[in-house]
Design a protein around this motif. Structure first.
Motif, short mmCIF file in Angstrom:
data_model
loop_
_atom_site.label_atom_id
_atom_site.label_comp_id
_atom_site.label_asym_id
_atom_site.label_seq_id
_atom_site.Cartn_x
_atom_site.Cartn_y
_atom_site.Cartn_z
N PHE A 15 0.82 -1.20 0.00
CA PHE A 15 0.00 0.00 0.00
C PHE A 15 0.86 1.26 0.00
CE2 PHE A 15 -2.08 3.37 2.44
CZ PHE A 15 -3.21 3.59 1.66
N ASN A 16 1.93 1.24 0.83
CA ASN A 16 2.82 2.41 0.91
C ASN A 16 3.56 2.62 -0.41
OD1 ASN A 16 2.13 3.02 3.54
ND2 ASN A 16 3.76 1.75 4.45
N GLU A 17 3.98 1.50 -1.02
CA GLU A 17 4.66 1.63 -2.32
C GLU A 17 3.70 2.22 -3.37
OE1 GLU A 17 6.05 -2.24 -3.20
OE2 GLU A 17 7.94 -2.01 -2.09
N GLY A 18 2.47 1.73 -3.39
CA GLY A 18 1.48 2.27 -4.33
C GLY A 18 1.20 3.73 -4.07
N LEU A 19 1.10 4.08 -2.78
CA LEU A 19 0.85 5.48 -2.42
C LEU A 19 2.01 6.37 -2.85
CD1 LEU A 19 -1.35 7.12 -0.97
CD2 LEU A 19 -0.03 6.87 1.14
N LEU A 20 3.24 5.85 -2.72
CA LEU A 20 4.42 6.61 -3.12
C LEU A 20 4.42 6.86 -4.63
CD1 LEU A 20 7.16 7.87 -2.42
CD2 LEU A 20 8.19 5.60 -2.73
N VAL A 21 4.06 5.79 -5.38
CA VAL A 21 3.99 5.94 -6.83
C VAL A 21 2.94 6.98 -7.22
CG1 VAL A 21 3.38 4.77 -8.99
CG2 VAL A 21 4.85 3.63 -7.32
N VAL A 22 1.79 6.93 -6.56
CA VAL A 22 0.72 7.90 -6.84
C VAL A 22 1.20 9.31 -6.55
CG1 VAL A 22 -1.56 8.72 -6.12
CG2 VAL A 22 -1.18 6.29 -6.51
N PHE A 23 1.88 9.49 -5.41
CA PHE A 23 2.39 10.81 -5.04
C PHE A 23 3.44 11.29 -6.04
CE2 PHE A 23 0.67 10.32 -0.67
CZ PHE A 23 0.06 11.55 -0.57
N LEU A 24 4.31 10.35 -6.49
CA LEU A 24 5.34 10.73 -7.45
C LEU A 24 4.73 11.19 -8.78
CD1 LEU A 24 8.08 8.00 -6.89
CD2 LEU A 24 8.26 10.45 -6.41
N PHE A 25 3.79 10.37 -9.28
CA PHE A 25 3.15 10.75 -10.53
C PHE A 25 2.30 12.01 -10.38
CE2 PHE A 25 4.16 6.43 -11.98
CZ PHE A 25 4.53 6.69 -13.29
N GLY A 26 1.59 12.11 -9.25
CA GLY A 26 0.78 13.30 -9.00
C GLY A 26 1.64 14.55 -8.90
N GLY A 27 2.75 14.44 -8.20
CA GLY A 27 3.66 15.59 -8.08
C GLY A 27 4.25 15.98 -9.41
N PHE A 28 4.62 14.97 -10.20
CA PHE A 28 5.17 15.26 -11.52
C PHE A 28 4.13 15.95 -12.42
CE2 PHE A 28 5.95 13.99 -15.95
CZ PHE A 28 7.22 14.54 -16.13
N ALA A 29 2.87 15.45 -12.32
CA ALA A 29 1.80 16.06 -13.13
C ALA A 29 1.55 17.50 -12.72
CB ALA A 29 0.52 15.23 -12.99
N ILE A 30 1.53 17.76 -11.41
CA ILE A 30 1.31 19.14 -10.93
C ILE A 30 2.47 20.03 -11.33
CG2 ILE A 30 1.11 20.56 -8.86
CD1 ILE A 30 -0.36 18.20 -7.54
#
Length: 306
Positions: A15-30
């Motif tokens: 779950f933490n790894e998935g959350l990290l990936v989401v945050f990374l992609f979300g941050g990159f998109a923003i």
């Protein structure tokens, strides 16, 4: 003992790894969104400056501040604008100087030719002298048109702007414009037209040039129509001649351009009349257009803000 794949620890790590990936992609998109937004703002500002320069404002320059420049593109644009501005200014100055210098020798040639024409000459010599006088008259007219174009084209030329009641002013000037043409000339200027801020002498020159141009090409009819379109005043001059092919439209208001391939100067002129119209209208904050007329010929429109 190893943890089972479906244990609570494995689930938490996944779950933490998935959350990290989401945050990374979300941050990159923003980050990408804001980068594109900032860049687009700078590009739009540069584009606006480029449009101002293209519309004749040779002093327009792009900002070189760090928060407004697009790499070295702003400095490159300004360097190009400086070079073009210098070339245009030099060309204007040269044209103006040459036109001024030509007036004196032309006057002397014309004066001496007229004196020669009054002396004892045979018919053949008289025709040659008359041809010289006609040519010098033509050159003098060209010089006068060049000087007039240089004056209205100069950015420091002051205009005497007045608030004109369009309907009253047009109808007052109309008898003079009618006398310019041997064709049937009509005026449609309703009484409820808005006022316009313009130099009356220069506005008179605009309409005089357009009617004179229509006179050269019209078969029998010229129509001047004045109307309001949105917040703009439109003065349209129609004729029933052969019209202007659309391939000539982008260049028809350029100095010395002629859409008449016959090169008959009595008909096509010097290619300065419409250039003068464009400069005067542009200096008033308006623009010019050419189109087909419902009379069968050409329609030249000048559009002023009102």
């Amino acid at each position: 003992m190893q943890n089972a794949p479906d244990s609570e620890l494995h689930q938490s790590v996944a779950f933490n790894e998935g959350l990290l990936v989401v945050f990374l992609f979300g941050g990159f998109a923003i980050y990408s969104f804001f980068m594109v937004w900032f860049l687009s703002r700078r590009v739009r500002a540069l584009e606006k400056t480029a449009h101002q320069f293209a519309d004749g404002n040779l002093t327009a320059r792009a900002s070189t501040r760090s928060h407004q420049r697009v790499g070295s593109l702003n400095r490159t644009f300004n360097h190009m604008a400086d070079r073009i501005g210098h070339l245009v200014t030099s060309s204007r100055a040269l044209t103006n100087a040459v036109a001024h210098e030509l007036r004196s020798p032309l006057f002397r040639i014309q004066w001496q030719a007229e004196l020669l024409g009054e002396s004892q000459l045979d018919s053949k010599q008289q025709k040659k002298v008359a041809s010289i006088i006609e040519d010098t008259d033509e050159m003098t007219s060209l010089v006068d048109e060049l000087l007039y174009l240089a004056r209205v084209d100069h950015p420091n030329t002051l205009f005497s702007l007045q608030t004109l009641d369009t309907s009253v002013w047009m109808n007052a000037q109309w008898p003079r414009w009618q006398a310019l043409s041997t064709k049937s000339v009509s005026l449609d200027a309703p009484q409820d037209l808005p006022s316009v801020e313009a130099d009356p002498h220069l506005l008179k020159r605009v309409i005089t040039n357009l009617i004179g141009n229509a006179e050269k090409y019209a078969t029998s009819q010229i129509a001047v129509r004045v109307y309001c379109e949105d917040t703009q005043l439109v003065i349209a001059v129609h004729d029933d001649g052969e019209g202007v092919e659309s391939s000539h439209w982008p260049f028809i208001f350029d100095a010395f351009y002629s859409a008449d391939r016959s090169r008959d100067k009595k008909r096509s002129g010097y290619g300065l009349g419409l250039a003068i119209v464009k400069q005067i209208v542009t200096r008033h904050g308006g623009h010019v257009e050419v189109d087909h007329s419902d009379l069968g010929g050409a329609c030249f429109r000048v559009i002023f803000p009102c």
